[in-house]
Design a protein around this motif. Sequence first.
Motif, short mmCIF file in Angstrom:
data_model
loop_
_atom_site.label_atom_id
_atom_site.label_comp_id
_atom_site.label_asym_id
_atom_site.label_seq_id
_atom_site.Cartn_x
_atom_site.Cartn_y
_atom_site.Cartn_z
N VAL A 97 0.84 -1.21 0.00
CA VAL A 97 0.00 0.00 0.00
C VAL A 97 0.87 1.25 0.00
CG1 VAL A 97 -1.81 1.27 1.21
CG2 VAL A 97 -1.81 -1.24 1.23
N PHE A 98 1.86 1.28 0.88
CA PHE A 98 2.73 2.46 0.94
C PHE A 98 3.61 2.56 -0.30
CE2 PHE A 98 1.85 1.72 5.51
CZ PHE A 98 1.27 2.95 5.78
N ALA A 99 4.00 1.42 -0.87
CA ALA A 99 4.76 1.46 -2.12
C ALA A 99 3.91 2.06 -3.24
CB ALA A 99 5.23 0.06 -2.50
N SER A 100 2.62 1.74 -3.26
CA SER A 100 1.71 2.33 -4.24
C SER A 100 1.61 3.84 -4.05
CB SER A 100 0.31 1.72 -4.10
OG SER A 100 0.20 0.54 -4.83
N LEU A 101 1.53 4.27 -2.80
CA LEU A 101 1.45 5.71 -2.54
C LEU A 101 2.72 6.41 -2.99
CD1 LEU A 101 0.10 8.20 -1.45
CD2 LEU A 101 0.77 7.54 0.85
N ARG A 102 3.87 5.80 -2.69
CA ARG A 102 5.13 6.41 -3.13
C ARG A 102 5.16 6.53 -4.65
NH1 ARG A 102 7.13 2.82 0.99
NH2 ARG A 102 7.93 1.33 -0.55
N SER A 173 -4.28 16.88 -2.06
CA SER A 173 -4.56 17.04 -0.63
C SER A 173 -3.34 17.58 0.11
CB SER A 173 -4.96 15.69 -0.04
OG SER A 173 -4.99 15.74 1.37
N LEU A 174 -3.60 18.33 1.17
CA LEU A 174 -2.54 18.87 2.02
C LEU A 174 -2.18 17.94 3.17
CD1 LEU A 174 -3.75 22.58 2.19
CD2 LEU A 174 -1.80 21.69 0.89
N LEU A 175 -2.89 16.81 3.30
CA LEU A 175 -2.57 15.87 4.38
C LEU A 175 -1.15 15.36 4.23
CD1 LEU A 175 -5.78 13.65 4.73
CD2 LEU A 175 -5.11 15.63 6.10
N VAL A 176 -0.48 15.15 5.36
CA VAL A 176 0.86 14.58 5.35
C VAL A 176 0.83 13.24 4.63
CG1 VAL A 176 0.52 13.47 7.61
CG2 VAL A 176 2.84 13.98 6.80
N LYS A 177 1.89 12.95 3.88
CA LYS A 177 1.96 11.71 3.12
C LYS A 177 2.76 10.67 3.92
CE LYS A 177 -0.13 14.01 -0.12
NZ LYS A 177 -0.12 15.34 0.51
N PHE A 178 2.06 9.65 4.42
CA PHE A 178 2.71 8.56 5.15
C PHE A 178 3.28 7.57 4.13
CE2 PHE A 178 -0.72 9.92 8.08
CZ PHE A 178 0.09 10.38 9.11
N GLY A 416 2.49 32.47 -4.08
CA GLY A 416 1.74 33.71 -4.16
C GLY A 416 2.48 34.68 -5.06
N PRO A 417 2.04 35.93 -5.12
CA PRO A 417 2.71 36.90 -5.98
C PRO A 417 4.16 37.15 -5.58
CG PRO A 417 0.54 37.69 -5.32
CD PRO A 417 0.83 36.47 -4.49
N GLU A 418 4.46 37.13 -4.27
CA GLU A 418 5.81 37.46 -3.82
C GLU A 418 6.44 36.42 -2.91
OE1 GLU A 418 5.70 41.29 -2.03
OE2 GLU A 418 5.20 42.34 -3.90
N GLN A 419 5.61 35.53 -2.37
CA GLN A 419 6.11 34.53 -1.41
C GLN A 419 5.77 33.12 -1.88
OE1 GLN A 419 7.71 35.02 1.71
NE2 GLN A 419 7.91 37.18 1.21
N ARG A 420 6.64 32.19 -1.57
CA ARG A 420 6.37 30.77 -1.76
C ARG A 420 6.01 30.19 -0.40
NH1 ARG A 420 10.43 28.15 -5.32
NH2 ARG A 420 8.80 28.57 -6.87
N TYR A 421 4.87 29.51 -0.33
CA TYR A 421 4.39 28.95 0.93
C TYR A 421 4.48 27.42 0.91
CZ TYR A 421 2.48 33.64 1.57
OH TYR A 421 2.35 35.00 1.69
N PHE A 422 4.88 26.88 2.05
CA PHE A 422 4.89 25.43 2.27
C PHE A 422 3.76 25.15 3.26
CE2 PHE A 422 9.06 26.70 1.00
CZ PHE A 422 9.62 25.64 0.31
N ILE A 423 2.80 24.32 2.87
CA ILE A 423 1.62 24.11 3.71
C ILE A 423 1.27 22.63 3.76
CG2 ILE A 423 -0.82 24.69 4.07
CD1 ILE A 423 -0.37 27.27 2.54
N GLY A 424 1.01 22.11 4.95
CA GLY A 424 0.60 20.72 5.10
C GLY A 424 -0.10 20.51 6.43
N ILE A 425 -0.88 19.45 6.52
CA ILE A 425 -1.60 19.12 7.75
C ILE A 425 -0.99 17.85 8.35
CG2 ILE A 425 -3.83 18.44 8.72
CD1 ILE A 425 -5.16 20.09 6.51
N ILE A 426 -0.56 17.94 9.61
CA ILE A 426 0.16 16.83 10.24
C ILE A 426 -0.48 16.48 11.60
CG2 ILE A 426 2.32 17.54 9.14
CD1 ILE A 426 3.17 18.54 12.01
#
Length: 473
Positions: A97-102, A173-178, A416-426
Amino acid sequence: MNHTEMEMSGSQARRSRTVKRRMWGGLRQQWKLLGLFEIDQQHEFYSLTCMMKEGLSAAIQNTIDNPLSEELCDDDFRMEVTMIHKDFRMDSFAGPVFASLRRSLGMTEKEYQHSLSSEGHYLQFISNSKSKADFFLTNDKRFFLKTQNKREVQFLLSNLKIYMEHLEKYPHSLLVKFLGVHRIQIPHQSKKYFIVMQSVFYPDERIQSRYDIKGCQVSRWTDPAPEGSQVIVVLKDLNFEGQFITLDQQRPWLLRQVEIDTSFLQTLNVLDYSLLLAHQSLHQDERHQSLSFATLIMRTKKSISALTSKKITSRSMITSSSPTHTGAAPSVPGTVPEDDSAILVSQTDCVTQQCQVMEARSGGGGGGGVDEEVDSIQGDPCGRGARAGPAELKDFHAQNRRLLPNFKNPLHVIDGPEQRYFIGIIDIFTVYGFKKRLEHLWKRLRYPRQTFSTVSPPAYCTRLCQWVQDHTR
């Protein structure tokens, strides 16, 4: 050598060892302040991380030697593989399952193996988290390894199928990738469970600030690093007050995706998860990528490439025709092979008119509007670019896809116009059970008229969505 000389030699050796210990202590303290600590031979976790490396390398090699079948079945979610090593044994759970996700993330097993088992030392991440977990980073900072208790691992595995279904339904999705769940058993010691995750903050070389957001007030302030210091501090909600995530056209996408992901977590009856947020300034050339039609085509291909892939069967979760052990990048969201990029560049001449129309309609912004850009791609007269028909466009919107940036880790990066954002849900393992309900009642008495993290999952979901609504523009 006489007795006096022997004493002097012994005294010098002791002084040398003392100096080394002081130097080591100073380096150790400095690294702790930076939030990262190299795990070398003198580190308390050196032996454990060596076992992790050896065990993970063997487990991934087993996946390489036994390629995935076309479809996942229920047995894959229950699979447990034990590998015996010299001083320990390691169990891997739901490996296929995790190999498929990777694979769905465009990751080959060889590169995953190389990152997790390279010669470079793991790094310990010093966290201000209240949990008792230990956090490790691979030397290239691409993957997190976190120790978990048995209950948390059982919770993840019991909900793995619906987690995978959510990621397929919403590929951006922004969910963390296990990426893996494992257990190390050392003779005469307690078992250690750990998970492997993709780092939200990768690559981090230019990141200026990091935040852990829960949408509340109590205990949500962290003293920032001194001005000009290289100290890495993960700040919290109250530190972010007065600031905004400026996305312009991509703001509606973010609001909807946070709502989708938190609603999913609500169905799992969890709370206390965090929205990780970091930002860095865009370079001048990065602010006008949408002006390059070839770049725009490639970003669109990243975002819609999986729309034409196989649909799920009753027994399948994620399917692909690309064997796991090959070096070919699969046709999935977030990945475009380099040779495709060259082909797309060569196609620019035959769609010059579309390029001009698209530039005028998108306004030259750093993110660009999805509707305008995809509509233009749909009319590709050459028939060789990233074509999307009405059905695919319908899926594009239903799955809340966006134009992914030309950047590593694109699923967690928004420009964004001037900033790069890193966003995720953990941190999605805290269930709202009896203990948390009691904690909620106690905090209502302890913190009247203040917001705190321990609230019901529906309230937590609504509050975090509201925080994003209030702090974006």
